[in-house]
Design an enzyme around this catalytic site. Structure first.
Site, PDB file in Angstrom:
ATOM      1  N   ILE A  59      -8.170   3.374  -3.371  1.00  0.00           N
ATOM      2  CA  ILE A  59      -8.951   2.640  -4.378  1.00  0.00           C
ATOM      3  C   ILE A  59     -10.385   2.467  -3.865  1.00  0.00           C
ATOM      4  CG2 ILE A  59      -9.010   0.567  -5.828  1.00  0.00           C
ATOM      5  CD1 ILE A  59      -6.377   2.260  -6.070  1.00  0.00           C
ATOM      6  N   SER A  75       0.862  -1.193   0.000  1.00  0.00           N
ATOM      7  CA  SER A  75       0.000   0.000   0.000  1.00  0.00           C
ATOM      8  C   SER A  75       0.892   1.233   0.000  1.00  0.00           C
ATOM      9  CB  SER A  75      -0.853  -0.006   1.271  1.00  0.00           C
ATOM     10  OG  SER A  75      -1.480   1.243   1.459  1.00  0.00           O
ATOM     11  N   TYR A  79      -1.461  -0.963  10.329  1.00  0.00           N
ATOM     12  CA  TYR A  79      -1.578  -1.081   8.871  1.00  0.00           C
ATOM     13  C   TYR A  79      -0.281  -0.629   8.202  1.00  0.00           C
ATOM     14  CZ  TYR A  79      -3.823  -1.027   4.269  1.00  0.00           C
ATOM     15  OH  TYR A  79      -4.150  -1.272   2.959  1.00  0.00           O
TER      16      TYR A  79
HETATM   17  P1  NAP Z   1     -11.701  -5.536   0.583  1.00  0.00           P
HETATM   18  O1  NAP Z   1     -12.688  -5.070  -0.408  1.00  0.00           O
HETATM   19  O2  NAP Z   1     -11.991  -5.452   2.029  1.00  0.00           O
HETATM   20  O3  NAP Z   1     -11.270  -7.021   0.192  1.00  0.00           O
HETATM   21  C1  NAP Z   1     -10.402  -7.763   0.987  1.00  0.00           C
HETATM   22  C2  NAP Z   1     -10.822  -9.216   0.910  1.00  0.00           C
HETATM   23  O4  NAP Z   1      -9.888  -9.975   1.716  1.00  0.00           O
HETATM   24  C3  NAP Z   1     -12.219  -9.442   1.506  1.00  0.00           C
HETATM   25  O5  NAP Z   1     -12.949 -10.339   0.709  1.00  0.00           O
HETATM   26  C4  NAP Z   1     -11.901 -10.032   2.867  1.00  0.00           C
HETATM   27  O6  NAP Z   1     -12.914 -10.871   3.381  1.00  0.00           O
HETATM   28  C5  NAP Z   1     -10.655 -10.836   2.545  1.00  0.00           C
HETATM   29  N1  NAP Z   1      -9.935 -11.189   3.765  1.00  0.00           N
HETATM   30  C6  NAP Z   1      -9.768 -10.427   4.868  1.00  0.00           C
HETATM   31  N2  NAP Z   1      -9.101 -11.105   5.805  1.00  0.00           N
HETATM   32  C7  NAP Z   1      -8.850 -12.327   5.279  1.00  0.00           C
HETATM   33  C8  NAP Z   1      -8.219 -13.474   5.777  1.00  0.00           C
HETATM   34  N3  NAP Z   1      -7.720 -13.519   7.034  1.00  0.00           N
HETATM   35  N4  NAP Z   1      -8.130 -14.560   4.988  1.00  0.00           N
HETATM   36  C9  NAP Z   1      -8.652 -14.537   3.739  1.00  0.00           C
HETATM   37  N5  NAP Z   1      -9.281 -13.484   3.217  1.00  0.00           N
HETATM   38  C10 NAP Z   1      -9.386 -12.386   3.979  1.00  0.00           C
HETATM   39  O7  NAP Z   1     -10.318  -4.727   0.426  1.00  0.00           O
HETATM   40  P2  NAP Z   1      -9.550  -4.151  -0.872  1.00  0.00           P
HETATM   41  O8  NAP Z   1      -9.635  -2.696  -0.812  1.00  0.00           O
HETATM   42  O9  NAP Z   1      -9.953  -4.908  -2.087  1.00  0.00           O
HETATM   43  O10 NAP Z   1      -8.063  -4.542  -0.450  1.00  0.00           O
HETATM   44  C11 NAP Z   1      -7.338  -5.616  -1.037  1.00  0.00           C
HETATM   45  C12 NAP Z   1      -5.875  -5.454  -0.659  1.00  0.00           C
HETATM   46  O11 NAP Z   1      -5.394  -4.205  -1.161  1.00  0.00           O
HETATM   47  C13 NAP Z   1      -5.612  -5.434   0.841  1.00  0.00           C
HETATM   48  O12 NAP Z   1      -4.409  -6.088   1.126  1.00  0.00           O
HETATM   49  C14 NAP Z   1      -5.479  -3.951   1.148  1.00  0.00           C
HETATM   50  O13 NAP Z   1      -4.719  -3.718   2.303  1.00  0.00           O
HETATM   51  C15 NAP Z   1      -4.788  -3.481  -0.112  1.00  0.00           C
HETATM   52  N6  NAP Z   1      -4.944  -2.054  -0.375  1.00  0.00           N
HETATM   53  C16 NAP Z   1      -6.177  -1.499  -0.572  1.00  0.00           C
HETATM   54  C17 NAP Z   1      -6.268  -0.135  -0.840  1.00  0.00           C
HETATM   55  C18 NAP Z   1      -7.572   0.553  -1.077  1.00  0.00           C
HETATM   56  O14 NAP Z   1      -7.589   1.797  -1.164  1.00  0.00           O
HETATM   57  N7  NAP Z   1      -8.686  -0.160  -1.192  1.00  0.00           N
HETATM   58  C19 NAP Z   1      -5.106   0.658  -0.890  1.00  0.00           C
HETATM   59  C20 NAP Z   1      -3.880   0.053  -0.666  1.00  0.00           C
HETATM   60  C21 NAP Z   1      -3.791  -1.309  -0.428  1.00  0.00           C
HETATM   61  P3  NAP Z   1     -14.041 -10.214   4.351  1.00  0.00           P
HETATM   62  O15 NAP Z   1     -14.711  -9.160   3.551  1.00  0.00           O
HETATM   63  O16 NAP Z   1     -14.895 -11.382   4.709  1.00  0.00           O
HETATM   64  O17 NAP Z   1     -13.290  -9.655   5.520  1.00  0.00           O
END
Ligand code: NAP
Length: 255
Positions: A195, A150, A162
């Site tokens: 995002i 991130s 985080y």
């Molecule tokens: P999201 O929509 O919350 O999706 C994350 C997915 O991971 C969800 O389906 C969640 O399941 C699943 N998950 C959480 N804990 C888990 C575990 N212990 N084992 C297996 N699956 C698990 O988040 P996103 O925004 O797509 O983020 C995806 C990745 O990108 C993450 O690593 C996040 O830190 C990174 N990221 C996101 C952003 C942003 O702005 N969105 C920016 C930088 C980095 P549940 O919904 O059931 O918890």
């Protein structure tokens, strides 16, 4: 087809960025092993993906034994493993002080042990467990591993656990790239900006707007912006790239 015939494991495939990556990879010919905490959400992802032969698995990536069992099952189901995207992650946990952070700007002093441990367990231990299981299998024919860090791993923007976890992901990326290169396994990271996913839906809109106004490209990123970066790092176009990070963030963070 840039990933024709490849088997790709995507964690956190049931939502947001993971779902977009899984669907982009499937459209480029990959067979998907879609992992998520809830098998149902991973199932929904593969149901909407192009192609056939995809499978969904319910696994908590923070549980090393469950991860080992899932990868053994994936090997039995597909017979090979070419790409791993360590995307599953959490930005908050009960007791992490994020409410106080928004009100007072202070969070560290409110962070409880269990909250810090859970965020590290998913975001760091989970990457390690999945990388170890994938590397054991990729040693035979090479592969590509992509770790979701991130901009919080590059800067101080985010909660304490985080930021710490996403910096640790960059360390894991470099160390594993150095060690696994001899097997033809490339390991790279993506550092997304802000995002539009269910994860950022937790953040107050006013704060998102402040970030967008500080972004040279003037918009929030979409999951597909990250999927295209993952596609580049998964495929042959990046065959000489390892131990690096790529940050699709609209210019919000430059370093
Ligand atoms: P999201 O929509 O919350 O999706 C994350 C997915 O991971 C969800 O389906 C969640 O399941 C699943 N998950 C959480 N804990 C888990 C575990 N212990 N084992 C297996 N699956 C698990 O988040 P996103 O925004 O797509 O983020 C995806 C990745 O990108 C993450 O690593 C996040 O830190 C990174 N990221 C996101 C952003 C942003 O702005 N969105 C920016 C930088 C980095 P549940 O919904 O059931 O918890």
């Amino acid at each position: 087809m840039r990933l024709g015939g490849k088997v790709a494991v995507v964690t956190g495939a049931g939502s947001g960025i993971g779902r977009a990556i899984a669907q982009c990879f499937a459209a480029e010919g990959a067979k998907l092993a879609a992992l998520d905490l809830a098998q149902d959400t991973a199932r929904q992802t593969i149901a909407a993906a192009e192609g056939a032969g995809h499978r969904a698995y319910g696994v908590d990536v923070a549980d090393g034994a469950a991860v080992a069992a899932a990868f053994a099952q994936i090997e039995a189901d597909f017979g090979a493993l070419d790409v791993l995207v360590n995307n599953a992650g959490v930005q908050s946990a009960p007791g992490d002080g994020s409410e106080q952070l928004l009100k007072t700007g202070q969070q560290i002093i409110h962070m409880e042990d269990a909250a810090f441990a859970r965020i590290m367990a998913v975001n760091v231990n989970g990457v390690f467990f999945c990388t170890r299981e994938a590397a054991r299998r990729m040693q035979r024919g090479g592969g590509a591993i992509i770790n979701m860090s991130s901009i919080a791993g590059l800067s101080s923007q985010g909660t304490i656990a985080y930021c710490a976890s996403k910096s640790a992901v960059l360390g894991l990326t470099r160390a594993s790239a150095r060690e696994l290169g001899r097997f033809g396994i490339r390991v790279n990271a993506i550092c997304p900006g802000v995002i539009d996913t269910p994860m950022t839906a937790e953040i107050p809109e006013a704060f998102i707007n402040t970030l967008v106004s500080a972004t040279p490209l003037g918009r929030q990123g979409q999951p597909e912006d990250i999927a295209r970066a993952a596609l580049y790092l998964a495929g042959e176009e990046s065959s000489f790239v390892t131990g690096q990070w790529l940050s699709p963030n609209g210019g919000l963070v430059m370093c």
